[in-house]
Design a protein around this motif. Structure first.
Motif, PDB file in Angstrom:
ATOM      1  N   ILE A 164       5.737  -6.789   6.629  1.00  0.00           N
ATOM      2  CA  ILE A 164       5.863  -6.799   5.171  1.00  0.00           C
ATOM      3  C   ILE A 164       4.694  -6.042   4.549  1.00  0.00           C
ATOM      4  N   GLY A 165       3.546  -6.059   5.218  1.00  0.00           N
ATOM      5  CA  GLY A 165       2.408  -5.290   4.736  1.00  0.00           C
ATOM      6  C   GLY A 165       2.662  -3.796   4.767  1.00  0.00           C
ATOM      7  N   GLY A 166       3.475  -3.324   5.720  1.00  0.00           N
ATOM      8  CA  GLY A 166       3.872  -1.919   5.718  1.00  0.00           C
ATOM      9  C   GLY A 166       4.704  -1.593   4.493  1.00  0.00           C
ATOM     10  N   HIS A 167       5.575  -2.522   4.120  1.00  0.00           N
ATOM     11  CA  HIS A 167       6.350  -2.367   2.890  1.00  0.00           C
ATOM     12  C   HIS A 167       5.417  -2.337   1.681  1.00  0.00           C
TER      13      HIS A 167
ATOM     14  N   SER B  18      -1.379  -7.400   4.972  1.00  0.00           N
ATOM     15  CA  SER B  18      -1.121  -8.160   6.196  1.00  0.00           C
ATOM     16  C   SER B  18       0.367  -8.426   6.399  1.00  0.00           C
ATOM     17  N   GLU B  19       0.651  -9.071   7.511  1.00  0.00           N
ATOM     18  CA  GLU B  19       1.962  -9.654   7.766  1.00  0.00           C
ATOM     19  C   GLU B  19       2.168 -10.861   6.836  1.00  0.00           C
ATOM     20  N   ILE B  20       3.293 -11.517   6.970  1.00  0.00           N
ATOM     21  CA  ILE B  20       3.574 -12.709   6.166  1.00  0.00           C
ATOM     22  C   ILE B  20       2.575 -13.828   6.427  1.00  0.00           C
ATOM     23  N   PHE B  21       1.827 -13.754   7.527  1.00  0.00           N
ATOM     24  CA  PHE B  21       0.920 -14.840   7.914  1.00  0.00           C
ATOM     25  C   PHE B  21      -0.439 -14.739   7.218  1.00  0.00           C
ATOM     26  N   GLN B  22      -0.653 -13.697   6.427  1.00  0.00           N
ATOM     27  CA  GLN B  22      -1.900 -13.411   5.721  1.00  0.00           C
ATOM     28  C   GLN B  22      -3.010 -13.039   6.711  1.00  0.00           C
ATOM     29  N   GLN B  23      -4.274 -13.304   6.391  1.00  0.00           N
ATOM     30  CA  GLN B  23      -5.347 -12.737   7.202  1.00  0.00           C
ATOM     31  C   GLN B  23      -5.604 -13.557   8.466  1.00  0.00           C
ATOM     32  N   THR B  24      -4.808 -13.272   9.480  1.00  0.00           N
ATOM     33  CA  THR B  24      -4.989 -13.870  10.796  1.00  0.00           C
ATOM     34  C   THR B  24      -6.111 -13.158  11.545  1.00  0.00           C
ATOM     35  N   SER B  25      -6.441 -13.653  12.723  1.00  0.00           N
ATOM     36  CA  SER B  25      -7.464 -12.983  13.536  1.00  0.00           C
ATOM     37  C   SER B  25      -7.069 -11.553  13.905  1.00  0.00           C
TER      38      SER B  25
ATOM     39  N   LEU C  55       3.525   3.822  -4.709  1.00  0.00           N
ATOM     40  CA  LEU C  55       4.211   4.141  -5.963  1.00  0.00           C
ATOM     41  C   LEU C  55       3.207   4.330  -7.091  1.00  0.00           C
ATOM     42  N   ASN C  56       2.014   3.758  -6.912  1.00  0.00           N
ATOM     43  CA  ASN C  56       0.928   3.926  -7.884  1.00  0.00           C
ATOM     44  C   ASN C  56       0.226   5.261  -7.606  1.00  0.00           C
ATOM     45  N   PRO C  57       0.107   6.134  -8.586  1.00  0.00           N
ATOM     46  CA  PRO C  57      -0.458   7.470  -8.329  1.00  0.00           C
ATOM     47  C   PRO C  57      -1.915   7.466  -7.881  1.00  0.00           C
ATOM     48  N   ASN C  58      -2.612   6.347  -8.040  1.00  0.00           N
ATOM     49  CA  ASN C  58      -3.991   6.266  -7.573  1.00  0.00           C
ATOM     50  C   ASN C  58      -4.094   6.110  -6.055  1.00  0.00           C
ATOM     51  N   ILE C  59      -2.984   5.767  -5.411  1.00  0.00           N
ATOM     52  CA  ILE C  59      -2.963   5.660  -3.946  1.00  0.00           C
ATOM     53  C   ILE C  59      -2.578   7.023  -3.388  1.00  0.00           C
ATOM     54  N   LYS C  60      -3.534   7.686  -2.745  1.00  0.00           N
ATOM     55  CA  LYS C  60      -3.351   9.068  -2.314  1.00  0.00           C
ATOM     56  C   LYS C  60      -2.759   9.191  -0.913  1.00  0.00           C
ATOM     57  N   ALA C  61      -2.794   8.117  -0.137  1.00  0.00           N
ATOM     58  CA  ALA C  61      -2.255   8.151   1.220  1.00  0.00           C
ATOM     59  C   ALA C  61      -1.870   6.747   1.638  1.00  0.00           C
ATOM     60  N   ALA C  62      -0.802   6.637   2.424  1.00  0.00           N
ATOM     61  CA  ALA C  62      -0.364   5.328   2.917  1.00  0.00           C
ATOM     62  C   ALA C  62       0.085   5.457   4.363  1.00  0.00           C
ATOM     63  N   PHE C  63      -0.257   4.462   5.159  1.00  0.00           N
ATOM     64  CA  PHE C  63       0.123   4.420   6.572  1.00  0.00           C
ATOM     65  C   PHE C  63       0.888   3.122   6.779  1.00  0.00           C
ATOM     66  N   CYS C  64       2.200   3.242   6.978  1.00  0.00           N
ATOM     67  CA  CYS C  64       3.104   2.087   6.950  1.00  0.00           C
ATOM     68  C   CYS C  64       3.677   1.825   8.335  1.00  0.00           C
TER      69      CYS C  64
END
Length: 245
Positions: free
Chosen positions: A126-129, A37-44, A136-145
């Motif tokens: 920040i969630g995109g970051h 999420s953004e810095i606001f955490q799980q908003t609507s 960076l973890n090899p178990n993550i095969k794809a990322a959409f930032c």
């Protein structure tokens, strides 16, 4: 497809982390994505984005990214007070603590009966970051930032060698970057620094720049661009279905 929603509290190195699960309402094991999420955490708006992705046959896990710094269930408001608190939390939490959170999330994905074990990451601001960081973890095969902040500036808490931009060569999966050309949080110079690092490291990346301001995916407030948001959801779904299926 229709989805189910549930809450899971995971053990991490730095304490319990509440996670919100959105998953297909049918039998089977599905690919999973961590939605940061953004810095606001799980908003609507974050909840609606997670539901949108889950309805395409994905298990979507939304962690409370600042779980060490707030009571469980904390959601910050889209106002100056919420922004100031979220930005303070962002600077207080070291990047290595986000890394250990990712390990806990991957462990869950690899053990949950409704997950296939294949994992990706997605996030906004920040969630995109953090989606980039998860890659960076090899178990993550794809990322959409989406409009990932603070990668170019090296301003989050970490030793120089552990800053996210310095570690780009550790990314082994496929990563998509989406930027708003009118986003003051990641100006042209910042985008150029990240792009040059992509070329230097030779990672498998896809680059998108659109005419939009920061937070154009957020369907609340006057920054929202619904037409662009639909395009981004479609591209994210296509990435995860192709790489994680």
């Amino acid at each position: 497809m229709q989805i189910l929603k549930e809450v899971v509290d995971l053990d991490t190195v730095t304490g319990k982390m509440r996670c919100y699960i959105y998953r297909p309402n049918r039998e089977g094991a599905f690919p999973a994505i961590i939605f940061y999420s953004e810095i606001f955490q799980q908003t609507s708006p974050i909840s609606r984005s997670a539901a949108m992705m889950a309805s395409h046959g994905l298990v979507v896990i939304v962690p409370e990214i600042f779980h060490e710094l707030n009571p469980m269930g904390t959601v910050l408001a889209y106002d100056d007070e919420g922004k100031d608190k979220g930005n303070d939390d962002k600077l207080c939490k070291p990047l290595i603590d986000h890394d250990s959170d990712t390990v806990a999330l991957i462990d869950f994905i690899q053990s949950a009966t409704y997950c296939s074990g294949k994992a990706g990451a997605m996030g906004v601001c920040i969630g995109g970051h953090l989606a980039y960081r998860a890659a960076l973890n090899p178990n993550i095969k794809a990322a959409f930032c989406l409009y990932a902040t603070d990668i170019h500036s090296n301003t989050l808490t970490a030793e120089a060698s552990q800053q996210s931009l310095a570690r780009m060569s550790d990314i082994k999966g496929e990563i998509h970057f989406v930027w708003g050309k009118q986003d003051p949080h990641v100006p042209k110079e910042g985008r150029l620094a990240i792009y040059q690092k992509c070329l230097e490291t030779g990672i498998n990346y896809h680059w998108i720049e659109v005419n939009a301001v920061h937070a154009f995916m957020r369907d609340e407030g006057d920054r929202f661009d619904g037409a662009l948001a639909i395009q981004m959801y479609q591209q994210a779904v296509a990435l995860f279905q192709r790489v994680l299926s």
